[in-house]
Design a protein around this motif. Structure first.
Motif, PDB file in Angstrom:
ATOM      1  N   LEU A  86       0.821  -1.209   0.000  1.00 24.54           N
ATOM      2  CA  LEU A  86       0.000   0.000   0.000  1.00 24.54           C
ATOM      3  C   LEU A  86       0.859   1.266   0.000  1.00 24.54           C
ATOM      4  O   LEU A  86       0.504   2.270  -0.631  1.00 24.54           O
ATOM      5  N   LYS A  87       1.986   1.202   0.696  1.00 22.20           N
ATOM      6  CA  LYS A  87       2.910   2.342   0.696  1.00 22.20           C
ATOM      7  C   LYS A  87       3.421   2.619  -0.709  1.00 22.20           C
ATOM      8  O   LYS A  87       3.472   3.777  -1.161  1.00 22.20           O
ATOM      9  N   GLU A  88       3.786   1.562  -1.431  1.00 13.34           N
ATOM     10  CA  GLU A  88       4.269   1.732  -2.799  1.00 13.34           C
ATOM     11  C   GLU A  88       3.143   2.190  -3.718  1.00 13.34           C
ATOM     12  O   GLU A  88       3.364   3.003  -4.630  1.00 13.34           O
ATOM     13  N   ALA A  89       1.937   1.677  -3.486  1.00 12.29           N
ATOM     14  CA  ALA A  89       0.797   2.117  -4.294  1.00 12.29           C
ATOM     15  C   ALA A  89       0.568   3.612  -4.124  1.00 12.29           C
ATOM     16  O   ALA A  89       0.342   4.342  -5.106  1.00 12.29           O
ATOM     17  N   LYS A  90       0.642   4.088  -2.899  1.00  9.07           N
ATOM     18  CA  LYS A  90       0.480   5.518  -2.642  1.00  9.07           C
ATOM     19  C   LYS A  90       1.569   6.318  -3.335  1.00  9.07           C
ATOM     20  O   LYS A  90       1.310   7.381  -3.931  1.00  9.07           O
ATOM     21  N   ALA A  91       2.806   5.800  -3.288  1.00  9.41           N
ATOM     22  CA  ALA A  91       3.922   6.489  -3.942  1.00  9.41           C
ATOM     23  C   ALA A  91       3.731   6.555  -5.450  1.00  9.41           C
ATOM     24  O   ALA A  91       4.214   7.487  -6.103  1.00  9.41           O
ATOM     25  N   GLN A  92       3.011   5.581  -6.009  1.00  9.68           N
ATOM     26  CA  GLN A  92       2.758   5.552  -7.448  1.00  9.68           C
ATOM     27  C   GLN A  92       1.512   6.352  -7.833  1.00  9.68           C
ATOM     28  O   GLN A  92       1.123   6.370  -9.003  1.00  9.68           O
TER      29      GLN A  92
END
Length: 417
Positions: A119-125
């Motif tokens: 989810l952290k990476e999804a937010k960053a994307q």
């Protein structure tokens, strides 16, 4: 003029922000520049769940979406798994992960840690994540799906992905299939200090799966340096109502009594010691529910698609639940990105579905075999099972003839189109 075959998929709604859902969102965005929105029932920061083992076929997907390096520093990486009996006699060793053979080790880590990093990476994307959204209705049309949530918000999407777990609302809305109790439950205790275990564990290679006449128990390191371990046992247990399961899960004294009855004597001292000394308040109970085999993983119009446990939940006795969900995510992303998918999605989805279902039949067969091996048996039957396990390792070697499982690569789906 733009060809109709070059039209790209847009506006994908993913129901479920656990593991498979965010992995799909990242595969779509990072590999194919397709945007989606994740709708999650639970609030942000929910960290329920337990430690899981991610075999190379699952870890490979995490590396592809860019979170493996962060996760590797938070879990325990290992390659070989020891198999032994209740007399501390080794039955064999299995390559559960291997940089040499599969490019990746196996990773023992908390499920919520995997979810958090995804989810952290999804937010960053730049992928939108909306929490506290309970799906209550789906209306499929020829060109999309209308979604209604419990707060009366309605949104539209070209495709909806049900990644909302074993008790999937999406699945219920498109086909009404109910889950059933598998006949097995699991009890797990986490975060034991390894140096507090009985000294006999020093002579044991961990992780260790131990089999005996009263069942099965596993001891597995669970943090980066292996100084913490967890133990778990999966076992046959009578069916209960939802209320009865809730009551049993809260009755820590009863859970400890179940463990002591099964493993409190005639087992290695480090196992007996855990049943005696582990603080019962930390015990967690999980009844395992299964989704009956589904003829299809899509709605009749093909615009609502199931992945992960929503499509094929079964007991975790092959350690493949999260891994095959990650496989679903990456293979579906490759499928949805194919030229012509937006206008001919039913054909592409049938190919994807056939490919995935054939593999899941194999995984389910392995799961059922493992469940049988872990079940209690009379002494003579148990001795026969242990002999068979020993002979199988002598015949197949430490690879265990599991290359088909651990060596799977999601890009293989591309050869089917």
């Amino acid at each position: 003029m733009t060809s109709s075959n070059s039209v790209k998929v847009t506006n994908v709604a993913i129901i479920g922000g656990g593991v498979a859902g965010p992995a799909l969102a990242l595969c779509l965005k990072k590999h194919h520049n397709i945007m989606s929105t994740i709708y999650e029932l639970r609030p942000a920061g929910d960290e329920r769940g337990v430690n899981i083992a991610l075999a190379p076929n699952g870890v490979r997907v995490l590396q592809h979406v860019g979170v493996y390096d962060e996760l590797r520093a938070q879990g325990f990486s290992y390659e070989q798994l020891q198999i032994s009996n209740a007399h501390s006699q080794p039955l064999g060793r299995l390559w559960h992960g291997s940089r040499k053979h599969y490019n990746f080790q196996c990773l023992r880590i908390h499920r919520s840690t995997v979810q958090k990093e995804l989810l952290k990476e999804a937010k960053a994307q730049g992928i939108p994540i909306v929490y506290g959204k309970k799906l209550v209705a789906l209306t499929e049309k020829h060109d999309g799906v209308e979604i209604t949530f419990a707060d009366n918000e309605t949104v539209s999407a070209s495709f909806v992905i049900g990644a909302d777990g074993v008790h999937s609302n999406v699945r219920d809305l498109i086909m009404g299939t109910e889950t059933g109790y598998s006949g097995f439950m699991g009890i797990i205790g986490m975060r034991l200090a390894r140096d507090k275990l009985h000294k006999s564990v020093q002579d044991v290679i961990l992780p260790d799966f131990v089999f005996g006449k009263t069942g099965f128990v596993a001891i597995m390191p669970s943090n980066y340096d292996g100084t913490e371990v967890d133990f778990f046992s999966t076992m046959p247990y009578p069916s209960h109502s939802r209320k009865e399961w809730d009551e049993l899960s809260q009755d820590k004294t009863k859970l400890q009594a179940i463990l002591r009855e099964r493993f409190g004597k005639d087992w290695p001292e480090f196992v007996v010691g855990i049943t005696r000394d582990y603080k019962k308040e930390g015990l967690e109970l999980y009844p395992f529910f299964e989704v009956p085999p589904l003829d299809r993983w899509t709605s009749t119009g093909g615009r609502v698609i199931l992945i992960g446990d929503a499509a094929h939940a079964f007991t975790p006795q092959a350690g493949q639940g999260a891994a095959v969900g990650l496989e679903d995510a990456e293979t579906l992303a490759h499928t949805m990105s194919r030229e012509g998918f937006a206008t001919d999605h039913m054909r592409f989805l049938k190919i994807w579905e056939k490919h995935r279902q054939a593999r899941l039949v194999q995984v389910k067969r392995l799961t059922d075999i493992n469940g049988r091996l872990r079940s209690p048996d009379p002494p003579l039957v148990q001795s026969l099972k242990e002999w068979i396990m020993w002979a199988n390792f002598k015949w197949s070697g430490p690879m265990g003839k599991l290359e088909w499982l651990f060596g799977y690569n999601a890009e293989d789906i591309l050869s089917h189109y």
